[in-house]
Design a protein around this motif. Structure first.
Motif, PDB file in Angstrom:
ATOM      1  N   ARG A  43       0.871  -1.175   0.000  1.00 14.70           N
ATOM      2  CA  ARG A  43       0.000   0.000   0.000  1.00 14.70           C
ATOM      3  C   ARG A  43       0.909   1.227   0.000  1.00 14.70           C
ATOM      4  N   GLY A  44       0.637   2.152  -0.900  1.00 14.67           N
ATOM      5  CA  GLY A  44       1.400   3.394  -0.941  1.00 14.67           C
ATOM      6  C   GLY A  44       0.888   4.368   0.099  1.00 14.67           C
ATOM      7  N   LEU A  45       1.779   4.885   0.943  1.00 16.43           N
ATOM      8  CA  LEU A  45       1.374   5.830   1.984  1.00 16.43           C
ATOM      9  C   LEU A  45       1.577   7.280   1.573  1.00 16.43           C
ATOM     10  N   GLY A  46       2.331   7.498   0.539  1.00 17.46           N
ATOM     11  CA  GLY A  46       2.566   8.862   0.079  1.00 17.46           C
ATOM     12  C   GLY A  46       3.803   8.906  -0.784  1.00 17.46           C
ATOM     13  N   ALA A  47       3.917   9.960  -1.547  1.00 15.30           N
ATOM     14  CA  ALA A  47       5.078  10.105  -2.424  1.00 15.30           C
ATOM     15  C   ALA A  47       5.310  11.585  -2.693  1.00 15.30           C
ATOM     16  N   GLU A  48       6.551  11.905  -2.914  1.00 15.48           N
ATOM     17  CA  GLU A  48       6.960  13.268  -3.249  1.00 15.48           C
ATOM     18  C   GLU A  48       7.915  13.204  -4.429  1.00 15.48           C
ATOM     19  N   PHE A  49       7.974  14.287  -5.167  1.00 15.66           N
ATOM     20  CA  PHE A  49       8.939  14.416  -6.253  1.00 15.66           C
ATOM     21  C   PHE A  49       9.658  15.732  -6.079  1.00 15.66           C
ATOM     22  N   PHE A  50      10.975  15.689  -6.094  1.00 19.55           N
ATOM     23  CA  PHE A  50      11.798  16.880  -5.966  1.00 19.55           C
ATOM     24  C   PHE A  50      12.713  16.959  -7.186  1.00 19.55           C
ATOM     25  N   ALA A  51      12.981  18.169  -7.648  1.00 21.91           N
ATOM     26  CA  ALA A  51      13.868  18.331  -8.796  1.00 21.91           C
ATOM     27  C   ALA A  51      14.826  19.503  -8.587  1.00 21.91           C
ATOM     28  N   VAL A  59      10.485  10.016  -4.011  1.00 24.98           N
ATOM     29  CA  VAL A  59      10.515   9.431  -2.666  1.00 24.98           C
ATOM     30  C   VAL A  59       9.114   8.886  -2.406  1.00 24.98           C
ATOM     31  N   ALA A  60       9.018   7.588  -2.142  1.00 23.95           N
ATOM     32  CA  ALA A  60       7.719   6.966  -1.881  1.00 23.95           C
ATOM     33  C   ALA A  60       7.831   6.063  -0.660  1.00 23.95           C
ATOM     34  N   VAL A  61       6.748   5.974   0.077  1.00 29.35           N
ATOM     35  CA  VAL A  61       6.692   5.108   1.257  1.00 29.35           C
ATOM     36  C   VAL A  61       5.630   4.050   0.997  1.00 29.35           C
ATOM     37  N   TRP A  62       6.059   2.796   1.085  1.00 28.54           N
ATOM     38  CA  TRP A  62       5.158   1.657   0.924  1.00 28.54           C
ATOM     39  C   TRP A  62       5.136   0.882   2.235  1.00 28.54           C
ATOM     40  N   GLU A  63       3.998   0.272   2.515  1.00 33.83           N
ATOM     41  CA  GLU A  63       3.905  -0.632   3.656  1.00 33.83           C
ATOM     42  C   GLU A  63       2.995  -1.795   3.302  1.00 33.83           C
ATOM     43  N   ARG A  64       3.110  -2.844   4.075  1.00 37.71           N
ATOM     44  CA  ARG A  64       2.194  -3.977   3.894  1.00 37.71           C
ATOM     45  C   ARG A  64       0.938  -3.698   4.720  1.00 37.71           C
ATOM     46  N   PRO A  65      -0.227  -3.872   4.083  1.00 36.13           N
ATOM     47  CA  PRO A  65      -1.477  -3.582   4.830  1.00 36.13           C
ATOM     48  C   PRO A  65      -1.732  -4.594   5.932  1.00 36.13           C
TER      49      PRO A  65
END
Length: 65
Positions: A43-51, A59-65
């Motif tokens: 499950r994706g908890l959030g993501a950001e993109f920086f340039a 940058v993405a955070v995944w976890e197991r539900p």
């Protein structure tokens, strides 16, 4: 690719075209596909993109539900 990482879309990451990624300069494709091969579900908890300075970082955070 950002949307795939944000949604923890492993099928979408596995379907990324190596030639297209090379043309776009997406150097992280192989690593993202290795990540997508780790048994889930995820499950994706959030993501950001920086340039900063024209270099893109996902940058993405995944976890197991």
């Amino acid at each position: 690719m950002h949307d795939l990482l944000a949604a923890a879309d492993v099928d979408g990451l596995l379907d990324l075209d190596p030639e297209l990624a090379r043309e776009l300069g997406a150097q992280g494709r192989a690593a993202w596909q290795v990540l997508a091969g780790v048994p889930g579900p995820w499950r994706g908890l959030g993501a950001e993109f920086f340039a900063p300075f024209g270099v893109g970082y996902h940058v993405a955070v995944w976890e197991r539900p």
